[in-house]
Write an enzyme that holds these catalytic residues in place. Structure first.
Site, short mmCIF file in Angstrom:
data_model
loop_
_atom_site.label_atom_id
_atom_site.label_comp_id
_atom_site.label_asym_id
_atom_site.label_seq_id
_atom_site.Cartn_x
_atom_site.Cartn_y
_atom_site.Cartn_z
N GLU A 49 2.74 1.44 0.13
CA GLU A 49 1.95 0.41 0.82
C GLU A 49 0.66 1.00 1.40
OE1 GLU A 49 2.41 -2.83 0.89
OE2 GLU A 49 4.35 -2.82 -0.13
N ASN A 53 -3.17 0.36 0.08
CA ASN A 53 -4.19 -0.16 0.99
C ASN A 53 -5.47 0.68 0.94
OD1 ASN A 53 -2.65 -2.30 1.85
ND2 ASN A 53 -2.17 -1.45 3.87
N ARG A 108 -2.27 -10.92 -2.88
CA ARG A 108 -1.66 -10.02 -1.91
C ARG A 108 -0.90 -10.88 -0.92
NH1 ARG A 108 -3.07 -5.72 -4.33
NH2 ARG A 108 -1.05 -5.20 -3.51
N1 LIG Z 1 -6.96 1.47 4.37
C1 LIG Z 1 -7.53 0.29 4.64
N2 LIG Z 1 -8.88 0.16 4.64
C2 LIG Z 1 -9.49 -1.03 4.89
N3 LIG Z 1 -8.80 -2.17 5.18
C3 LIG Z 1 -7.46 -2.11 5.21
C4 LIG Z 1 -6.75 -0.89 4.94
N4 LIG Z 1 -5.42 -1.15 5.06
C5 LIG Z 1 -5.32 -2.45 5.37
N5 LIG Z 1 -6.53 -3.05 5.47
C6 LIG Z 1 -6.79 -4.45 5.86
O1 LIG Z 1 -5.64 -4.97 6.49
C7 LIG Z 1 -5.15 -6.14 5.80
C8 LIG Z 1 -3.65 -6.18 5.90
O2 LIG Z 1 -3.06 -5.12 5.15
P1 LIG Z 1 -1.60 -5.33 4.58
O3 LIG Z 1 -1.22 -4.13 3.80
O4 LIG Z 1 -0.69 -5.77 5.68
O5 LIG Z 1 -1.77 -6.60 3.60
P2 LIG Z 1 -2.45 -6.65 2.15
O6 LIG Z 1 -2.72 -5.28 1.64
O7 LIG Z 1 -3.63 -7.57 2.23
O8 LIG Z 1 -1.30 -7.34 1.27
P3 LIG Z 1 0.01 -6.60 0.70
O9 LIG Z 1 0.11 -5.25 1.36
O10 LIG Z 1 1.16 -7.48 1.05
O11 LIG Z 1 -0.23 -6.51 -0.77
C9 LIG Z 1 -5.72 -6.01 4.40
O12 LIG Z 1 -5.82 -7.27 3.76
C10 LIG Z 1 -7.07 -5.36 4.65
O13 LIG Z 1 -8.02 -6.33 5.07
MG LIG Z 2 -1.29 -3.80 1.69
#
Ligand SMILES: Nc1ncnc2c1ncn2[C@@H]1O[C@H](COP(=O)(O)OP(=O)(O)OP(=O)(O)O)[C@@H](O)[C@H]1O
Ligand SMILES: [Mg+2]
Length: 149
Positions: A49, A53, A108
């Site tokens: 995860e 990200n 996502r």
């Molecule tokens: N390393 C990162 N750099 C920039 N933004 C991030 C990063 N990690 C998370 N985010 C932001 O935080 C939000 C939430 O992250 P999260 O992993 O909970 O959900 P997601 O990645 O959108 O969906 P999923 O993980 O369920 O596929 C993301 O949509 C993004 O906007």
């Molecule tokens: Mg994610």
């Protein structure tokens, strides 16, 4: 080993094919704590995860980014960090909400942070817009041996 920590760090290109490598590398490192299958699965999931990200949000899938993982074993605890030098997160509190995603168009679910928070004992996000994001996580490993003692 008690009293002394054991560390490793990894740097790799922000390519989705490296996600599997990261999972296996962390699993191999933590194997010395003799984790249960469930603990191992949880750790591999949180690494996936966090790395995903960094690749898709931090670097917008640009393969020239670098993702760094560190792992440290101290006693029966594993500490993990996953870092990128990508976009950073504008509103961390919002980003951490279950179901929040800034990329709904890409199917996502917005559950990555929620999964990390639930699978680990400690979970922390440090981020700076335009500078990058670091995830710090800790988990106590209930060694399988302890089940028989
Ligand atoms: N390393 C990162 N750099 C920039 N933004 C991030 C990063 N990690 C998370 N985010 C932001 O935080 C939000 C939430 O992250 P999260 O992993 O909970 O959900 P997601 O990645 O959108 O969906 P999923 O993980 O369920 O596929 C993301 O949509 C993004 O906007
Ligand atoms: Mg994610």
């Amino acid at each position: 080993m008690s009293g002394h920590s054991n560390k490793m760090s990894l740097e790799f290109s922000s390519r989705s094919e490296n996600e599997a490598f990261a999972r296996v590398a962390v699993a191999a490192f933590v194997a010395q704590l003799d984790p249960t299958l469930e603990e191992l699965t949880d750790l591999k999931t949180v690494i996936s995860e966090a790395v995903t990200n960094s690749i898709i949000h931090g670097y917008d899938n640009n393969p020239e980014g670098i993702v760094t993982i560190t792992a440290e074993i101290e006693g029966d605890q594993i500490m993990l960090t996953v870092s990128d030098r990508g976009h950073g997160i504008e509103d961390v509190e919002l980003a951490r909400q279950p179901l929040f995603t800034s990329k709904p168009d890409m199917e996502r679910s917005g559950m990555g942070f929620t999964i990390m928070e639930n699978f680990m004992d400690e979970f922390e996000v440090t981020t700076e817009l335009g500078a990058g994001t670091t995830i710090r996580m800790k988990k106590r490993i209930e060694s399988k041996k302890a089940l028989y003692n």
